[in-house]
Design a protein around this motif. Sequence first.
Motif, PDB file in Angstrom:
ATOM      1  N   ALA A  31     -16.075 -18.039   8.087  1.00  8.15           N
ATOM      2  CA  ALA A  31     -15.161 -18.464   9.012  1.00  8.15           C
ATOM      3  C   ALA A  31     -14.293 -17.198   9.567  1.00  8.15           C
ATOM      4  O   ALA A  31     -13.274 -17.157  10.284  1.00  8.15           O
ATOM      5  CB  ALA A  31     -14.470 -19.538   8.901  1.00  8.15           C
ATOM      6  N   ASN A  32     -14.665 -16.064   8.967  1.00  9.66           N
ATOM      7  CA  ASN A  32     -13.629 -14.958   9.064  1.00  9.66           C
ATOM      8  C   ASN A  32     -14.307 -13.695   9.480  1.00  9.66           C
ATOM      9  O   ASN A  32     -15.520 -13.524   9.002  1.00  9.66           O
ATOM     10  CB  ASN A  32     -12.715 -14.759   7.746  1.00  9.66           C
ATOM     11  CG  ASN A  32     -11.494 -15.850   7.819  1.00  9.66           C
ATOM     12  OD1 ASN A  32     -10.332 -15.872   8.297  1.00  9.66           O
ATOM     13  ND2 ASN A  32     -11.935 -17.097   7.000  1.00  9.66           N
ATOM     14  N   ILE A  51     -18.349  -7.357   8.985  1.00 10.64           N
ATOM     15  CA  ILE A  51     -19.291  -8.524   9.328  1.00 10.64           C
ATOM     16  C   ILE A  51     -18.518  -9.601  10.022  1.00 10.64           C
ATOM     17  O   ILE A  51     -17.392 -10.008   9.352  1.00 10.64           O
ATOM     18  CB  ILE A  51     -19.992  -8.885   8.141  1.00 10.64           C
ATOM     19  CG1 ILE A  51     -21.212 -10.146   8.592  1.00 10.64           C
ATOM     20  CG2 ILE A  51     -19.434  -9.527   7.093  1.00 10.64           C
ATOM     21  CD1 ILE A  51     -22.259 -10.328   7.551  1.00 10.64           C
ATOM     22  N   SER A  52     -18.647  -9.888  11.409  1.00  6.61           N
ATOM     23  CA  SER A  52     -17.729 -10.917  11.843  1.00  6.61           C
ATOM     24  C   SER A  52     -18.471 -12.428  11.553  1.00  6.61           C
ATOM     25  O   SER A  52     -19.407 -12.433  10.809  1.00  6.61           O
ATOM     26  CB  SER A  52     -18.008 -10.587  13.322  1.00  6.61           C
ATOM     27  OG  SER A  52     -19.495 -11.132  13.885  1.00  6.61           O
ATOM     28  N   LYS A  53     -17.407 -13.213  11.867  1.00 10.14           N
ATOM     29  CA  LYS A  53     -17.776 -14.749  11.726  1.00 10.14           C
ATOM     30  C   LYS A  53     -19.007 -14.939  12.298  1.00 10.14           C
ATOM     31  O   LYS A  53     -19.659 -15.945  12.217  1.00 10.14           O
ATOM     32  CB  LYS A  53     -16.529 -15.567  11.942  1.00 10.14           C
ATOM     33  CG  LYS A  53     -16.092 -15.343  13.538  1.00 10.14           C
ATOM     34  CD  LYS A  53     -14.649 -15.836  13.685  1.00 10.14           C
ATOM     35  CE  LYS A  53     -14.018 -15.798  15.138  1.00 10.14           C
ATOM     36  NZ  LYS A  53     -12.916 -16.462  14.904  1.00 10.14           N
ATOM     37  N   ARG A  71     -23.346 -11.209   3.860  1.00  8.20           N
ATOM     38  CA  ARG A  71     -22.715 -12.278   3.090  1.00  8.20           C
ATOM     39  C   ARG A  71     -23.394 -13.411   2.690  1.00  8.20           C
ATOM     40  O   ARG A  71     -24.658 -13.622   3.226  1.00  8.20           O
ATOM     41  CB  ARG A  71     -21.399 -12.705   4.292  1.00  8.20           C
ATOM     42  CG  ARG A  71     -22.114 -13.650   5.328  1.00  8.20           C
ATOM     43  CD  ARG A  71     -20.861 -14.054   6.094  1.00  8.20           C
ATOM     44  NE  ARG A  71     -21.261 -14.837   7.308  1.00  8.20           N
ATOM     45  CZ  ARG A  71     -20.933 -14.987   8.627  1.00  8.20           C
ATOM     46  NH1 ARG A  71     -19.985 -14.181   8.797  1.00  8.20           N
ATOM     47  NH2 ARG A  71     -21.554 -15.700   9.492  1.00  8.20           N
ATOM     48  N   ASP A  72     -23.136 -14.354   1.767  1.00  6.94           N
ATOM     49  CA  ASP A  72     -23.847 -15.424   1.289  1.00  6.94           C
ATOM     50  C   ASP A  72     -22.796 -16.416   1.382  1.00  6.94           C
ATOM     51  O   ASP A  72     -21.853 -16.589   0.511  1.00  6.94           O
ATOM     52  CB  ASP A  72     -24.240 -15.174  -0.166  1.00  6.94           C
ATOM     53  CG  ASP A  72     -24.973 -16.475  -0.847  1.00  6.94           C
ATOM     54  OD1 ASP A  72     -24.736 -17.615  -0.297  1.00  6.94           O
ATOM     55  OD2 ASP A  72     -25.866 -15.996  -1.533  1.00  6.94           O
ATOM     56  N   CYS A  95     -12.759  -4.762  -0.430  1.00 10.95           N
ATOM     57  CA  CYS A  95     -12.995  -5.793   0.699  1.00 10.95           C
ATOM     58  C   CYS A  95     -11.726  -6.657   1.041  1.00 10.95           C
ATOM     59  O   CYS A  95     -10.939  -6.889   0.220  1.00 10.95           O
ATOM     60  CB  CYS A  95     -14.295  -6.779   0.434  1.00 10.95           C
ATOM     61  SG  CYS A  95     -13.752  -8.271  -0.694  1.00 10.95           S
ATOM     62  N   LYS A  96     -11.735  -7.141   2.572  1.00 13.26           N
ATOM     63  CA  LYS A  96     -10.511  -8.008   2.854  1.00 13.26           C
ATOM     64  C   LYS A  96     -10.932  -8.473   3.953  1.00 13.26           C
ATOM     65  O   LYS A  96     -11.527  -7.906   4.915  1.00 13.26           O
ATOM     66  CB  LYS A  96      -9.412  -6.904   2.990  1.00 13.26           C
ATOM     67  CG  LYS A  96      -8.117  -7.441   3.073  1.00 13.26           C
ATOM     68  CD  LYS A  96      -6.836  -6.433   3.074  1.00 13.26           C
ATOM     69  CE  LYS A  96      -5.511  -6.994   3.067  1.00 13.26           C
ATOM     70  NZ  LYS A  96      -5.264  -7.337   4.523  1.00 13.26           N
ATOM     71  N   PRO A  97     -10.341  -9.575   4.277  1.00  7.64           N
ATOM     72  CA  PRO A  97     -10.460 -10.061   5.707  1.00  7.64           C
ATOM     73  C   PRO A  97      -9.779  -9.210   6.628  1.00  7.64           C
ATOM     74  O   PRO A  97      -8.701  -8.726   6.488  1.00  7.64           O
ATOM     75  CB  PRO A  97      -9.712 -11.610   5.521  1.00  7.64           C
ATOM     76  CG  PRO A  97      -9.539 -11.697   3.898  1.00  7.64           C
ATOM     77  CD  PRO A  97      -9.525 -10.520   3.353  1.00  7.64           C
ATOM     78  N   VAL A  98     -10.507  -9.098   7.814  1.00  9.88           N
ATOM     79  CA  VAL A  98      -9.984  -8.113   8.789  1.00  9.88           C
ATOM     80  C   VAL A  98      -8.356  -8.878   9.211  1.00  9.88           C
ATOM     81  O   VAL A  98      -8.586  -9.906   9.751  1.00  9.88           O
ATOM     82  CB  VAL A  98     -10.918  -7.775   9.985  1.00  9.88           C
ATOM     83  CG1 VAL A  98     -10.343  -7.055  10.951  1.00  9.88           C
ATOM     84  CG2 VAL A  98     -12.102  -7.301   9.074  1.00  9.88           C
TER      85      VAL A  98
END
Length: 114
Positions: A31-32, A51-53, A71-72, A95-98
């Motif tokens: 979702a992110n 990698i976009s939502k 992603r998985d 890694c981090k949510p953008v």
Amino acid sequence: QVQLVESGGGLVQAGGSVNISCVVSGLIVSANDMGWYHQPPGGQRGWVATISKWNHATYKDSVKNRYTISRDSARNTVYLRMTGLKPEDTGVYYCKPVGARTSWGQGTQVTVSS
């Protein structure tokens, strides 16, 4: 509270490959927009891939055609497959949510020997 746990790095010869992972808790990966970032020795951390939502991948020019972000959703995990490694790819990968105001994880070290 978002937690990010990176793993899978190591020592690799130039031209080799490595797969690194980021297990995420407290946030739904699918979702992110999720990003991978690289901090070279003595250098600043910089963006590598997203990698976009919507499951669309974008890459920094220097890693295009060498890195693959994925992603998985079931494991809530983001991956980065790194091939054709070069000594300049050496560093700590995070890694981090953008765009999210979350703390960084501990990162995973990738060292590429020439």
